[in-house]
Scaffold this motif. Structure first.
Motif, short mmCIF file in Angstrom:
data_model
loop_
_atom_site.label_atom_id
_atom_site.label_comp_id
_atom_site.label_asym_id
_atom_site.label_seq_id
_atom_site.Cartn_x
_atom_site.Cartn_y
_atom_site.Cartn_z
N TYR A 90 0.82 -1.21 0.00
CA TYR A 90 0.00 0.00 0.00
C TYR A 90 0.86 1.27 0.00
O TYR A 90 0.52 2.26 -0.66
N TYR A 126 0.85 4.09 -3.01
CA TYR A 126 0.60 5.51 -2.74
C TYR A 126 1.72 6.36 -3.33
O TYR A 126 1.45 7.37 -4.00
N HIS A 165 -6.40 2.12 -5.82
CA HIS A 165 -6.88 3.51 -5.96
C HIS A 165 -8.27 3.61 -6.59
O HIS A 165 -8.90 4.69 -6.52
N ASN A 208 -6.06 7.16 -3.29
CA ASN A 208 -6.15 6.60 -1.94
C ASN A 208 -4.87 6.99 -1.18
O ASN A 208 -3.79 6.51 -1.48
N VAL A 209 -5.00 7.88 -0.22
CA VAL A 209 -3.85 8.35 0.55
C VAL A 209 -3.50 7.32 1.62
O VAL A 209 -4.35 6.92 2.41
#
Length: 298
Positions: free
Chosen positions: A56, A60, A96, A111-112
């Protein structure tokens, strides 16, 4: 290194090596901890497996590179450890909710996923309901399957469902077992234990046994025997319906007991869940979590 500092150290190491080819074993070696318990504790404390966290964070950072638009998609894919642009785009889309090309046009869907910060609040710690018991070595027998830390929460219950449907349902109501496997299941109380064991050398995976106590004799095809040495076990009592009671105590072990315990540390990459007979949905159902421990050196 203390437990909480080990988790912080693991996150720090990951953040400093996100562009390198690293996995859970590398992280565990860095913080001098059993890979099995680091991955298990990491999952309980953060909600992510180590593999998920690395993946993840990379996706990002990859999104930030896509937005800047200084590199081609194929270059970004290789930069973050993907073998092909197709595999990168598939993972990117899953995380995302859009492709790299779509993100360039509209960044609102990004998606942070920022670095995790570990903050521990100890509540109860050593007041948990547990005993430390020295036990002689013992053997267990049962059915084994390999699981990844990423998917074990979903797949282990399925393993139990398969076991019950294949072995327990045909056995119920019979006056005596039929065949070698049914006899062993009956004699050794297979299903009394759910056991996790470090699968050394298999990145991000562990062995899981649906098992009972082995008393000797023939081992049927499809079953295995595992032996635990003489050691001390911290046994935590769980009271309440499954799986909620066990999950609650497991969370407390990693969030409260291990960070706050001045006397004991984990001695082996394994743990045992013990299940009493009876209705697992009952409010007074009894179960236990056994953790192998040793005294800390003063």
């Amino acid at each position: 290194m203390e437990w909480t500092e080990s988790i912080r150290g693991a996150i720090g190491y990951i953040e400093n090596h996100l562009l390198d080819h690293i996995g859970a074993e590398d992280v565990a070696n860095e913080v001098h901890m059993s890979s099995f318990y680091l991955q298990k504790g990491f999952k309980f404390m953060t909600g992510y497996s180590i593999g998920e966290y690395i993946r993840y964070r990379r996706l990002y950072l990859a999104a930030l590179d896509v937005i800047v638009d200084k590199e081609k998609t194929i270059e970004i894919a290789y930069k973050y450890g993907y073998d092909t642009p197709e595999s990168f785009t598939k993972a990117f889309n899953r995380f995302h909710g859009c492709s790299p090309m779509q993100l360039k046009k509209d960044i609102s869907g990004m998606n942070v996923f920022l670095p995790l910060k570990i903050k521990i609040t100890i509540q109860g710690g050593n007041e948990m309901d547990y005993v430390v018991e020295k036990m002689q070595g013992f053997k267990v027998i049962g059915f084994e399957r390999e699981f990844s830390f990423d998917n074990s929460y979903e797949e282990i219950p399925e393993f139990w469902d398969e076991f019950c449907e294949k072995h327990m349902t045909p056995l119920s109501g019979k006056e005596k077992p039929e065949g070698e496997i049914q006899q062993v299941i009956s004699d050794c109380c297979i299903g009394e234990y759910g056991i996790c064991i470090d699968n050394i050398g298999e990145e991000g995976k562990f062995r899981y046994l649906i098992a009972g106590t082995y008393h000797g004799g023939n081992v049927p095809n499809g079953m295995i025997v595992f032996e635990f040495p003489d050691m001390e076990w911290a046994k935590f009592t769980c009271s309440g319906p499954m799986p909620g009671a066990l999950q609650s105590v497991n969370t407390k072990i990693f969030n409260e007991w291990l960070p706050g315990n001045p006397d004991y540390e984990i001695a082996m990459g394994a743990n045992i869940e013990w299940y009493a007979q009876g209705d697992i949905r009952a409010v007074d159902y009894e179960s236990e979590i056994w953790i192998p421990v040793s005294k800390k050196r003063k």
